[in-house]
Design a protein around this motif. Structure first.
Motif, PDB file in Angstrom:
ATOM      1  N   LEU A 124      32.421  49.188  24.822  1.00 32.75           N
ATOM      2  CA  LEU A 124      31.988  50.374  24.092  1.00 32.75           C
ATOM      3  C   LEU A 124      32.676  51.637  24.586  1.00 32.75           C
ATOM      4  O   LEU A 124      32.394  52.729  24.088  1.00 32.75           O
ATOM      5  N   ASP A 125      33.577  51.483  25.546  1.00 33.93           N
ATOM      6  CA  ASP A 125      34.301  52.616  26.116  1.00 33.93           C
ATOM      7  C   ASP A 125      35.772  52.508  25.742  1.00 33.93           C
ATOM      8  O   ASP A 125      36.222  51.524  25.165  1.00 33.93           O
ATOM      9  N   SER A 126      36.563  53.524  26.100  1.00 28.68           N
ATOM     10  CA  SER A 126      37.990  53.514  25.806  1.00 28.68           C
ATOM     11  C   SER A 126      38.814  52.935  26.952  1.00 28.68           C
ATOM     12  O   SER A 126      40.008  52.690  26.790  1.00 28.68           O
ATOM     13  N   ASP A 127      38.191  52.711  28.115  1.00 38.29           N
ATOM     14  CA  ASP A 127      38.903  52.168  29.264  1.00 38.29           C
ATOM     15  C   ASP A 127      39.198  50.681  29.079  1.00 38.29           C
ATOM     16  O   ASP A 127      38.368  49.934  28.569  1.00 38.29           O
ATOM     17  N   VAL A 128      40.370  50.262  29.507  1.00 36.10           N
ATOM     18  CA  VAL A 128      40.764  48.857  29.410  1.00 36.10           C
ATOM     19  C   VAL A 128      40.150  48.080  30.579  1.00 36.10           C
ATOM     20  O   VAL A 128      40.214  48.521  31.727  1.00 36.10           O
TER      21      VAL A 128
END
Length: 359
Positions: free
Chosen positions: A263-267
């Protein structure tokens, strides 16, 4: 871009789709991008339009395959409803809906946390809430492009041929939550390519949606009802990684389907799994291993979800499972994501397992 207004684009392998929901100016077309001849245009149009986006895959074009409808906030979609999957991007058709119990541990609860016990890890006690799910067919043209993110043969059955109770799977079946559905219409009489589409559904332009269940679909649903329709769904989020678990009882063993969503933009990348399996016979088994189903999927902003299924057997008629997934960040640090505890309950109706699929 004439004809197709792209407000959001989602990559499906090397293919793209753009969508713009019905607004004040009326419905907008659903457009799918593929190489020349990759997707046949819908019967309502034969005009190809180039994707006017700075992210346009080289040489890809848009083809109109239908018109989006307004998603339903209430009620349910009926048999024959065409849709685009909001997470995995494939085209599909609803076979039938049903009501499941959703246990969402992300919902705030005033109940105090319980200490860990053999029935599950410490977590908030959550009451089940009725939620609509669907059994669907996936368009075979899209299966190769989602295979790295979602198993397209995830729906498994317990066959009983010649006294051999073997497991087998039907390609291109999936279980879809109501919020995953982006409905659309098409004038194509066979808009979904799947070997069961015309066997299960009949085109009737007087109906809405214009695809109605054949007797073969009704008979298949009735015969395999206890084994096709899930009853419980469990969900929990840890550090912006949401885990959804759907368990099924199949007469001799259980199958569970798991979706992981970033749900986040971090890989992040899944590295390990750690399961604890409790049986009412009194045994507690611990299972550790690398990845899941032989993979260590990467969850990113571009491909935020991964879905797979597996099986488990118990020494008793019921039990529980829970555990954690270990993820790795780009800087090499790790964190554990909780798998919500879920019950493995034998069929309360004591019905015999399906003896296979008969038309």
């Amino acid at each position: 871009m004439a004809g197709c207004v792209a407000r959001r684009a989602l990559a499906v392998g090397s293919r793209w789709w753009s969508r713009s929901l019905t607004g004040a100016r009326g419905p907008r077309p659903l457009c799918v991008a593929g190489g020349a001849g990759a997707f046949p245009p819908a019967a309502s149009t034969t005009t190809r339009r180039h994707l006017s986006s700075r992210n346009r895959p080289e040489g890809k074009v848009l083809e109109t395959v239908g018109v989006f409808e307004v998603p339903k906030q209430n009620g349910k979609y009926e048999t024959g409803q065409l849709f685009l999957h909001s997470v995995f991007g494939y085209r599909g058709v609803v076979l039938f809906p049903w009501q499941a119990r959703l246990y969402d541990r992300d919902v705030a609860s005033a109940a105090p946390e319980k200490a860990e016990n053999p029935a599950g890890h410490g977590s908030k006690e959550v009451k089940g809430k009725t939620h609509t799910y669907y059994q669907v067919l996936i368009d075979a043209r899209d299966c190769p492009h989602i295979s790295q993110r979602s198993q397209t043969e995830a729906v498994t059955f317990l066959a009983n041929h010649d006294d051999s109770r073997a497991l087998y799977a039907i390609p291109g079946l999936d279980y879809v939550s109501h919020e995953d559905i982006l409905p659309y219409t098409s004038t194509d009489q066979v808009p979904i390519q799947h070997e069961l589409f015309e066997r299960f559904l009949l085109y009737d332009q007087t109906k809405a949606p214009p695809f109605v269940a054949r007797e073969t679909l009704r008979a298949w649903q009735e015969k395999n009802h206890p084994w096709l329709e899930l009853s419980d769904v469990h969900r929990e989020t840890t550090e912006n990684i949401r885990v959804t678990v759907i368990p099924f009882y199949m007469g001799m063993r259980w199958r569970y389907c798991i979706r992981l969503e970033n749900l986040d933009s971090d890989v992040v990348q899944l590295r390990e799994r750690h399961w604890r399996i409790f049986s009412l016979s009194g045994t507690l088994e611990t299972v550790r291993g690398r990845g899941v189903v032989g993979r260590e999927p990467v969850l990113s902003k571009e491909q935020p979800a991964f879905q797979y299924s597996s099986h488990v057997s118990l020494q008793a008629s019921s039990g529980h499972m829970w555990g954690t997934f270990r993820f790795e960040r780009p800087d090499g640090s790790h964190f554990d994501v909780r798998i919500p505890p879920f019950s493995l309950e034998s069929n309360k109706d004591e019905k015999t397992p399906p003896s296979g699929l008969h038309w």
